[in-house]
Design a protein around this motif. Sequence first.
Motif, PDB file in Angstrom:
ATOM      1  N   GLY A  31      -3.081  13.556   3.677  1.00  0.00           N
ATOM      2  CA  GLY A  31      -3.599  14.600   2.797  1.00  0.00           C
ATOM      3  C   GLY A  31      -3.435  14.264   1.333  1.00  0.00           C
ATOM      4  O   GLY A  31      -4.321  14.513   0.519  1.00  0.00           O
ATOM      5  N   THR A  32      -2.276  13.689   0.973  1.00  0.00           N
ATOM      6  CA  THR A  32      -1.977  13.379  -0.426  1.00  0.00           C
ATOM      7  C   THR A  32      -1.310  12.014  -0.519  1.00  0.00           C
ATOM      8  O   THR A  32      -0.419  11.699   0.274  1.00  0.00           O
ATOM      9  N   VAL A  33      -1.744  11.206  -1.486  1.00  0.00           N
ATOM     10  CA  VAL A  33      -1.069   9.951  -1.803  1.00  0.00           C
ATOM     11  C   VAL A  33      -0.489  10.078  -3.202  1.00  0.00           C
ATOM     12  O   VAL A  33      -1.213  10.330  -4.164  1.00  0.00           O
ATOM     13  N   LEU A  34       0.827   9.935  -3.303  1.00  0.00           N
ATOM     14  CA  LEU A  34       1.504   9.903  -4.597  1.00  0.00           C
ATOM     15  C   LEU A  34       1.763   8.444  -4.960  1.00  0.00           C
ATOM     16  O   LEU A  34       2.064   7.628  -4.079  1.00  0.00           O
ATOM     17  N   CYS A  35       1.663   8.102  -6.230  1.00  0.00           N
ATOM     18  CA  CYS A  35       1.966   6.743  -6.673  1.00  0.00           C
ATOM     19  C   CYS A  35       2.945   6.819  -7.835  1.00  0.00           C
ATOM     20  O   CYS A  35       2.676   7.490  -8.838  1.00  0.00           O
ATOM     21  N   ALA A  36       4.089   6.130  -7.693  1.00  0.00           N
ATOM     22  CA  ALA A  36       5.129   6.170  -8.720  1.00  0.00           C
ATOM     23  C   ALA A  36       5.457   4.747  -9.172  1.00  0.00           C
ATOM     24  O   ALA A  36       5.961   3.965  -8.378  1.00  0.00           O
ATOM     25  N   PRO A  37       5.163   4.398 -10.454  1.00  0.00           N
ATOM     26  CA  PRO A  37       4.550   5.244 -11.467  1.00  0.00           C
ATOM     27  C   PRO A  37       3.032   5.180 -11.502  1.00  0.00           C
ATOM     28  O   PRO A  37       2.397   5.961 -12.182  1.00  0.00           O
ATOM     29  N   GLY A  38       2.424   4.217 -10.781  1.00  0.00           N
ATOM     30  CA  GLY A  38       0.977   4.086 -10.796  1.00  0.00           C
ATOM     31  C   GLY A  38       0.444   3.460 -12.068  1.00  0.00           C
ATOM     32  O   GLY A  38       1.203   2.977 -12.918  1.00  0.00           O
ATOM     33  N   THR A  42      -4.924   3.917 -10.245  1.00  0.00           N
ATOM     34  CA  THR A  42      -4.454   4.904  -9.266  1.00  0.00           C
ATOM     35  C   THR A  42      -4.628   6.310  -9.830  1.00  0.00           C
ATOM     36  O   THR A  42      -4.852   7.266  -9.075  1.00  0.00           O
ATOM     37  N   GLY A  43      -4.547   6.438 -11.163  1.00  0.00           N
ATOM     38  CA  GLY A  43      -4.695   7.747 -11.794  1.00  0.00           C
ATOM     39  C   GLY A  43      -6.085   8.323 -11.690  1.00  0.00           C
ATOM     40  O   GLY A  43      -6.269   9.536 -11.890  1.00  0.00           O
ATOM     41  N   THR A  44      -7.081   7.483 -11.390  1.00  0.00           N
ATOM     42  CA  THR A  44      -8.466   7.971 -11.234  1.00  0.00           C
ATOM     43  C   THR A  44      -8.970   7.788  -9.805  1.00  0.00           C
ATOM     44  O   THR A  44     -10.124   8.095  -9.528  1.00  0.00           O
ATOM     45  N   GLU A  45      -8.118   7.299  -8.906  1.00  0.00           N
ATOM     46  CA  GLU A  45      -8.518   7.085  -7.515  1.00  0.00           C
ATOM     47  C   GLU A  45      -8.562   8.437  -6.790  1.00  0.00           C
ATOM     48  O   GLU A  45      -7.600   9.198  -6.820  1.00  0.00           O
ATOM     49  N   PRO A  46      -9.673   8.783  -6.129  1.00  0.00           N
ATOM     50  CA  PRO A  46      -9.755  10.065  -5.411  1.00  0.00           C
ATOM     51  C   PRO A  46      -8.632  10.207  -4.388  1.00  0.00           C
ATOM     52  O   PRO A  46      -8.349   9.284  -3.621  1.00  0.00           O
TER      53      PRO A  46
END
Length: 436
Positions: A31-38, A42-46
Amino acid sequence: MNAGGETVLVVGGGGREHALCWKLAQSPEVGTVLCAPGNAGTGTEPGVENVPVQDDDLPGLVALARDRKVDLVVIGPERPLVMGLTDELEKAGIAVFGPSKAAAELEGSKAYSKGLMKRAGVPTAAFETFTNAHAAADWISGRSEQALVVKADGLAAGKGVIVCDTRDEAMDAVRRVLADREFGEAGARAVVEEKLVGEEASVLAIVDGATIVPLPAAQDHKAAHDGDRGPNTGGMGAYSPARLVHERRMQQVVEQVLIPTVHRMQRDGRPFRGILYAGLMFTRRGPMVLEFNARFGDPEVQPLLMRMSSDLYPLLKAAAAGKLEDAAPPTWDDRAAVCVVMASEGYPGDYETGKTIRGLPEAADLPDTEVFHAGTKFGTPDADGREQVVTAGGRVLGVTALGEDVTDAKRRAYEAVRRIRWEGAWCRTDIADKGR
């Protein structure tokens, strides 16, 4: 992607992590993919959300995983693995794909890795380990003239390997590593080994401590410049499949490298669970291991995931639970994929950041092409209020394309490269030529 599905945390902010987020976000179970820090990609990936926690902030990452009720953590870079992030997450009861601190020493210490290969009977170059530059120089001077490779023992961002064609070059290399500490604490020990001759390729496998699922072979390009010249880098491009590793050779790698390594680590009380990456040299004596890594390769993972036609998430989840034998095997697109790394001027030496990148939408418009971000971030919005993407690292983008064969995939990847520009941008022009 399932709106009510599971939450995955990908740790890291490079091209490997963008590719992982891109692939995991496609899973119907996620449902959700978090990326740390990305990064800006990744900040614009749907379906992907950047979270400003650094990949070496172990308490912060554990707290993030707990607070967001993360179902699986996927650790991208080697540093948090070697620091023990897997152990800390497991203590908190959080499922994680990635080896323990003890198992990650397979990558974190070249001396440990070479010793394990020797105990396991894995084919590799003859070697000696040193902590003193004078002792290493004495050993080298007592040998007949022979090409050698000098390696800093610890993590050095893919740059702690010096290939030496003469005795004098080798003696200079051990001075740089052990006396001058050119690679910092990574050079507290050095491995000096014979230089192997042949052609290189990488074989990655998903491992759950016992079961091994090999992935198709890929070929990386470590040297900075065309024709494999210049200093080593973190990788200037990759392609898959690698014609060098045909079915018989893959069977050799599984039987002579992967199985004995996994079994030896079990016997040593360091069961390996995660990605076992074998960097190989195919010599006249057969496949020999240059190095092991304990995570997905970057940029090898970009073409691999472009070719993976099945869901990645169930495999990683099953491996984390020690149930890989129950998971459906991955399936693959028969087409080839090529990744070309675009880098900042000066890399792998000093380089400037903050250069505005143009042409990303034009490149993204091309079919069967993905631009995976490595060293990027968001800059100041332009006059129209649109977010700008700027460079934030040495390796900036991994431009990756599928094609009917390696030649076609290369053509498509470079077509996308030509649409992207920033001040000082450069790349190798011969990525995947070995595979044609």
